[in-house]
Every structure is written in structure tokens, then in C-alpha cells.
Scaffold this motif. Structure first.
Motif, PDB file in Angstrom:
ATOM      1  N   LYS A  18       0.841  -1.194   0.000  1.00  0.00           N
ATOM      2  CA  LYS A  18       0.000   0.000   0.000  1.00  0.00           C
ATOM      3  C   LYS A  18       0.879   1.248   0.000  1.00  0.00           C
ATOM      4  N   GLU A  19       0.336   2.277  -0.570  1.00  0.00           N
ATOM      5  CA  GLU A  19       0.961   3.591  -0.596  1.00  0.00           C
ATOM      6  C   GLU A  19       0.005   4.535   0.114  1.00  0.00           C
ATOM      7  N   TYR A  20       0.544   5.437   0.931  1.00  0.00           N
ATOM      8  CA  TYR A  20      -0.298   6.330   1.720  1.00  0.00           C
ATOM      9  C   TYR A  20       0.029   7.788   1.452  1.00  0.00           C
ATOM     10  N   LYS A  21      -0.999   8.597   1.588  1.00  0.00           N
ATOM     11  CA  LYS A  21      -0.856  10.045   1.458  1.00  0.00           C
ATOM     12  C   LYS A  21      -1.620  10.662   2.627  1.00  0.00           C
ATOM     13  N   VAL A  22      -0.963  11.525   3.393  1.00  0.00           N
ATOM     14  CA  VAL A  22      -1.608  12.211   4.508  1.00  0.00           C
ATOM     15  C   VAL A  22      -1.780  13.667   4.114  1.00  0.00           C
ATOM     16  N   VAL A  23      -3.012  14.126   4.163  1.00  0.00           N
ATOM     17  CA  VAL A  23      -3.320  15.499   3.757  1.00  0.00           C
ATOM     18  C   VAL A  23      -4.215  16.152   4.801  1.00  0.00           C
ATOM     19  N   THR A  24      -4.178  17.459   4.831  1.00  0.00           N
ATOM     20  CA  THR A  24      -5.078  18.215   5.695  1.00  0.00           C
ATOM     21  C   THR A  24      -5.937  19.117   4.821  1.00  0.00           C
ATOM     22  N   HIS A  25      -6.930  19.705   5.427  1.00  0.00           N
ATOM     23  CA  HIS A  25      -7.826  20.588   4.684  1.00  0.00           C
ATOM     24  C   HIS A  25      -7.112  21.860   4.230  1.00  0.00           C
ATOM     25  N   GLU A  48      -7.334   8.380  -9.564  1.00  0.00           N
ATOM     26  CA  GLU A  48      -5.913   8.003  -9.523  1.00  0.00           C
ATOM     27  C   GLU A  48      -5.685   6.792  -8.623  1.00  0.00           C
ATOM     28  N   GLY A  49      -6.781   6.201  -8.124  1.00  0.00           N
ATOM     29  CA  GLY A  49      -6.671   4.993  -7.313  1.00  0.00           C
ATOM     30  C   GLY A  49      -6.671   5.216  -5.806  1.00  0.00           C
ATOM     31  N   TRP A  50      -6.748   6.465  -5.353  1.00  0.00           N
ATOM     32  CA  TRP A  50      -6.723   6.766  -3.925  1.00  0.00           C
ATOM     33  C   TRP A  50      -8.088   6.508  -3.303  1.00  0.00           C
ATOM     34  N   GLN A  51      -8.085   5.998  -2.073  1.00  0.00           N
ATOM     35  CA  GLN A  51      -9.282   5.812  -1.266  1.00  0.00           C
ATOM     36  C   GLN A  51      -9.038   6.438   0.093  1.00  0.00           C
ATOM     37  N   VAL A  52     -10.076   6.981   0.694  1.00  0.00           N
ATOM     38  CA  VAL A  52      -9.936   7.523   2.044  1.00  0.00           C
ATOM     39  C   VAL A  52      -9.892   6.347   3.008  1.00  0.00           C
ATOM     40  N   ALA A  53      -8.775   6.219   3.728  1.00  0.00           N
ATOM     41  CA  ALA A  53      -8.607   5.130   4.682  1.00  0.00           C
ATOM     42  C   ALA A  53      -9.051   5.554   6.076  1.00  0.00           C
ATOM     43  N   ASN A  54      -8.849   6.829   6.405  1.00  0.00           N
ATOM     44  CA  ASN A  54      -9.198   7.318   7.733  1.00  0.00           C
ATOM     45  C   ASN A  54      -9.260   8.838   7.715  1.00  0.00           C
ATOM     46  N   THR A  55     -10.049   9.391   8.611  1.00  0.00           N
ATOM     47  CA  THR A  55     -10.095  10.842   8.791  1.00  0.00           C
ATOM     48  C   THR A  55     -10.044  11.137  10.287  1.00  0.00           C
ATOM     49  N   VAL A  56      -9.442  12.260  10.609  1.00  0.00           N
ATOM     50  CA  VAL A  56      -9.369  12.728  11.991  1.00  0.00           C
ATOM     51  C   VAL A  56      -9.750  14.196  11.983  1.00  0.00           C
ATOM     52  N   SER A  57     -10.693  14.539  12.830  1.00  0.00           N
ATOM     53  CA  SER A  57     -11.100  15.925  12.980  1.00  0.00           C
ATOM     54  C   SER A  57     -10.843  16.314  14.426  1.00  0.00           C
ATOM     55  N   ARG A  58     -10.180  17.440  14.602  1.00  0.00           N
ATOM     56  CA  ARG A  58      -9.907  17.877  15.972  1.00  0.00           C
ATOM     57  C   ARG A  58     -10.042  19.383  16.070  1.00  0.00           C
ATOM     58  N   LEU A  59     -10.330  19.826  17.268  1.00  0.00           N
ATOM     59  CA  LEU A  59     -10.506  21.240  17.536  1.00  0.00           C
ATOM     60  C   LEU A  59      -9.229  21.775  18.162  1.00  0.00           C
ATOM     61  N   GLN A  60      -8.672  22.816  17.541  1.00  0.00           N
ATOM     62  CA  GLN A  60      -7.461  23.445  18.067  1.00  0.00           C
ATOM     63  C   GLN A  60      -7.809  24.868  18.472  1.00  0.00           C
ATOM     64  N   PHE A  61      -7.368  25.244  19.654  1.00  0.00           N
ATOM     65  CA  PHE A  61      -7.698  26.578  20.158  1.00  0.00           C
ATOM     66  C   PHE A  61      -7.107  27.690  19.303  1.00  0.00           C
ATOM     67  N   SER A  66      -9.447  21.306  12.694  1.00  0.00           N
ATOM     68  CA  SER A  66      -8.443  20.748  11.800  1.00  0.00           C
ATOM     69  C   SER A  66      -8.948  19.407  11.275  1.00  0.00           C
ATOM     70  N   LEU A  67      -8.763  19.157   9.982  1.00  0.00           N
ATOM     71  CA  LEU A  67      -9.173  17.900   9.372  1.00  0.00           C
ATOM     72  C   LEU A  67      -7.958  17.251   8.732  1.00  0.00           C
ATOM     73  N   ILE A  68      -7.716  16.001   9.088  1.00  0.00           N
ATOM     74  CA  ILE A  68      -6.609  15.222   8.529  1.00  0.00           C
ATOM     75  C   ILE A  68      -7.213  14.009   7.841  1.00  0.00           C
ATOM     76  N   MET A  69      -6.787  13.749   6.598  1.00  0.00           N
ATOM     77  CA  MET A  69      -7.262  12.595   5.854  1.00  0.00           C
ATOM     78  C   MET A  69      -6.079  11.717   5.479  1.00  0.00           C
ATOM     79  N   VAL A  70      -6.263  10.424   5.647  1.00  0.00           N
ATOM     80  CA  VAL A  70      -5.252   9.464   5.217  1.00  0.00           C
ATOM     81  C   VAL A  70      -5.838   8.744   4.001  1.00  0.00           C
ATOM     82  N   LEU A  71      -5.142   8.863   2.885  1.00  0.00           N
ATOM     83  CA  LEU A  71      -5.554   8.206   1.635  1.00  0.00           C
ATOM     84  C   LEU A  71      -4.625   7.031   1.390  1.00  0.00           C
ATOM     85  N   GLU A  72      -5.159   5.963   0.799  1.00  0.00           N
ATOM     86  CA  GLU A  72      -4.323   4.805   0.470  1.00  0.00           C
ATOM     87  C   GLU A  72      -4.680   4.281  -0.910  1.00  0.00           C
ATOM     88  N   ARG A  73      -3.700   3.618  -1.512  1.00  0.00           N
ATOM     89  CA  ARG A  73      -3.913   2.922  -2.776  1.00  0.00           C
ATOM     90  C   ARG A  73      -2.876   1.827  -2.886  1.00  0.00           C
TER      91      ARG A  73
END
Length: 76
Positions: A18-25, A48-61, A66-73
């Protein structure tokens, strides 16, 4: 002498790497101003073959939500 018993072991399948890409909003082109833009960007990544594997949403003061997405293919 006793009977010899052999257990069947199926051949080991090689798992795809697997190949991973970590991106934020905030990352380009994910810096979407609305959900339609984000949807279009994710659909483009899907072609391009990417799928969302996981997302994390968190509140920063300091910077709000903040939104973080992990894509995999499968890697080639």
C-alpha cells in the motif's frame, strides 16, 4: 512404523503493498472553501486509485477545527 501425516498448507499469497498520502484541509489542492470543492478533489484522487482510509477531525484553540485525511492505494 507409523503412518506419516502431512498437513496441507495453502501457498502464501503475496499481499499488495500500500501507498499512503496524509493530507489536511489546508494542503493544496485540498484547501477547499466548501464541501463541493473537497468532494471534487476527492473524486479526482479516486480516479488516480486513492481511497480515504481514515479521517481525523480535531478542535485546536489557536486555529479552529483541523481535518486530517489518510488516503491509500495499491502501490505499483
Amino acid at each position: 512404523m507409523g503412518a506419516t501425516h502431512r498437513m496441507y498448507s495453502p501457498p502464501m499469497r503475496r499481499q499488495a503493498m500500500k501507498e499512503y498520502k496524509v493530507v489536511t484541509h489546508r494542503d493544496e489542492p485540498f484547501a477547499a472553501t466548501n464541501s463541493e470543492n473537497l468532494e471534487a478533489t476527492l473524486n479526482k484522487c479516486a480516479t488516480e486509485g486513492w481511497q480515504v482510509a481514515n479521517t481525523v477531525s480535531r478542535l485546536q484553540f489557536s486555529s479552529g477545527r483541523s481535518l486530517i485525511m489518510v488516503l491509500e492505494r495499491d502501490s505499483n
